[in-house]
Design a protein around this motif. Structure first.
Motif, mmCIF file in Angstrom:
data_model
loop_
_atom_site.group_PDB
_atom_site.id
_atom_site.type_symbol
_atom_site.label_atom_id
_atom_site.label_comp_id
_atom_site.label_asym_id
_atom_site.label_seq_id
_atom_site.Cartn_x
_atom_site.Cartn_y
_atom_site.Cartn_z
ATOM 1 N N ARG A 78 0.832 -1.216 0.000
ATOM 2 C CA ARG A 78 0.000 0.000 0.000
ATOM 3 C C ARG A 78 0.866 1.266 0.000
ATOM 4 O O ARG A 78 0.553 2.238 -0.683
ATOM 5 C CB ARG A 78 -0.919 -0.012 1.217
ATOM 6 C CG ARG A 78 -1.856 1.165 1.233
ATOM 7 C CD ARG A 78 -2.827 1.062 2.356
ATOM 8 N NE ARG A 78 -3.593 2.284 2.417
ATOM 9 C CZ ARG A 78 -4.883 2.329 2.611
ATOM 10 N NH1 ARG A 78 -5.562 1.230 2.769
ATOM 11 N NH2 ARG A 78 -5.513 3.476 2.673
ATOM 12 N N ARG A 79 1.958 1.259 0.776
ATOM 13 C CA ARG A 79 2.863 2.418 0.765
ATOM 14 C C ARG A 79 3.488 2.608 -0.613
ATOM 15 O O ARG A 79 3.595 3.739 -1.108
ATOM 16 C CB ARG A 79 3.957 2.248 1.820
ATOM 17 C CG ARG A 79 3.517 2.550 3.226
ATOM 18 C CD ARG A 79 4.703 2.636 4.181
ATOM 19 N NE ARG A 79 5.550 1.464 4.167
ATOM 20 C CZ ARG A 79 5.411 0.407 4.961
ATOM 21 N NH1 ARG A 79 4.432 0.387 5.836
ATOM 22 N NH2 ARG A 79 6.243 -0.611 4.885
ATOM 23 N N LYS A 81 2.251 1.668 -3.514
ATOM 24 C CA LYS A 81 1.216 2.165 -4.436
ATOM 25 C C LYS A 81 0.905 3.635 -4.168
ATOM 26 O O LYS A 81 0.633 4.399 -5.095
ATOM 27 C CB LYS A 81 -0.038 1.312 -4.320
ATOM 28 C CG LYS A 81 0.135 -0.059 -4.937
ATOM 29 C CD LYS A 81 -1.176 -0.797 -4.945
ATOM 30 C CE LYS A 81 -1.092 -2.220 -5.363
ATOM 31 N NZ LYS A 81 -0.310 -2.619 -6.434
ATOM 32 N N GLY A 82 0.940 4.054 -2.909
ATOM 33 C CA GLY A 82 0.729 5.465 -2.581
ATOM 34 C C GLY A 82 1.830 6.339 -3.159
ATOM 35 O O GLY A 82 1.566 7.423 -3.688
ATOM 36 N N ARG A 83 3.085 5.879 -3.068
ATOM 37 C CA ARG A 83 4.195 6.641 -3.659
ATOM 38 C C ARG A 83 4.041 6.709 -5.176
ATOM 39 O O ARG A 83 4.263 7.762 -5.773
ATOM 40 C CB ARG A 83 5.536 6.002 -3.284
ATOM 41 C CG ARG A 83 5.939 6.225 -1.849
ATOM 42 C CD ARG A 83 7.375 5.785 -1.578
ATOM 43 N NE ARG A 83 7.573 4.366 -1.788
ATOM 44 C CZ ARG A 83 7.461 3.440 -0.850
ATOM 45 N NH1 ARG A 83 7.157 3.801 0.387
ATOM 46 N NH2 ARG A 83 7.665 2.166 -1.125
ATOM 47 N N HIS A 86 1.333 9.198 -6.015
ATOM 48 C CA HIS A 86 1.832 10.555 -5.825
ATOM 49 C C HIS A 86 2.727 10.972 -7.004
ATOM 50 O O HIS A 86 2.597 12.073 -7.539
ATOM 51 C CB HIS A 86 2.599 10.650 -4.506
ATOM 52 C CG HIS A 86 3.077 12.024 -4.178
ATOM 53 N ND1 HIS A 86 2.226 13.060 -3.895
ATOM 54 C CD2 HIS A 86 4.326 12.530 -4.112
ATOM 55 C CE1 HIS A 86 2.924 14.155 -3.666
ATOM 56 N NE2 HIS A 86 4.206 13.851 -3.789
#
Length: 118
Positions: A78-79, A81-83, A86
């Motif tokens: 999840r981290r 995919k968040g990066r 962004h």
């Protein structure tokens, strides 16, 4: 409505817990020394309900830690995919600004404005 449902579920559980504590208040010997029969070196007297509650609390903590550790891959993914999200949003904004700066002279049209997801 939710408050009523919480009360409907938690009240019977609280009653059962109190009844368990009242019914099992006699002291028991908790021994950490499996080799001595008479008076073990590592032992204590405590009510049975305290031992039961401590075992349940320990089970909840160990289960929570195990669950948290088991979900490590999901949190890491999840981290990442968040990066990536962004980075892609920044790239989209940069391309939108570049397209707006060059204008329609190149025959291209500007990208539509981003949709707000509130």
């Amino acid at each position: 409505m939710i408050r009523f449902l919480k009360g409907l579920i938690l009240l019977p559980i609280a009653i059962v817990v109190v009844l368990l504590a009242v019914a099992n208040r006699q002291p028991v010997m908790l021994s950490f020394d499996p080799f001595t029969d008479g008076t073990p070196a590592f032992s204590m007297q405590l009510p049975l309900y305290a031992l039961i509650f401590a075992a349940v609390a320990l089970g909840v903590v160990v289960g929570g830690v195990g669950s948290w550790l088991g979900q490590g891959d999901t949190r890491r993914d999840r981290r990442a995919k968040g990066r990536e999200l962004h980075r892609l949003r920044n790239e989209t904004e940069r391309l939108r600004q570049t397209a707006a700066a060059t204008g329609p002279a190149t025959g291209r049209t500007a990208l539509p404005a981003p949709v707000s997801r509130a």
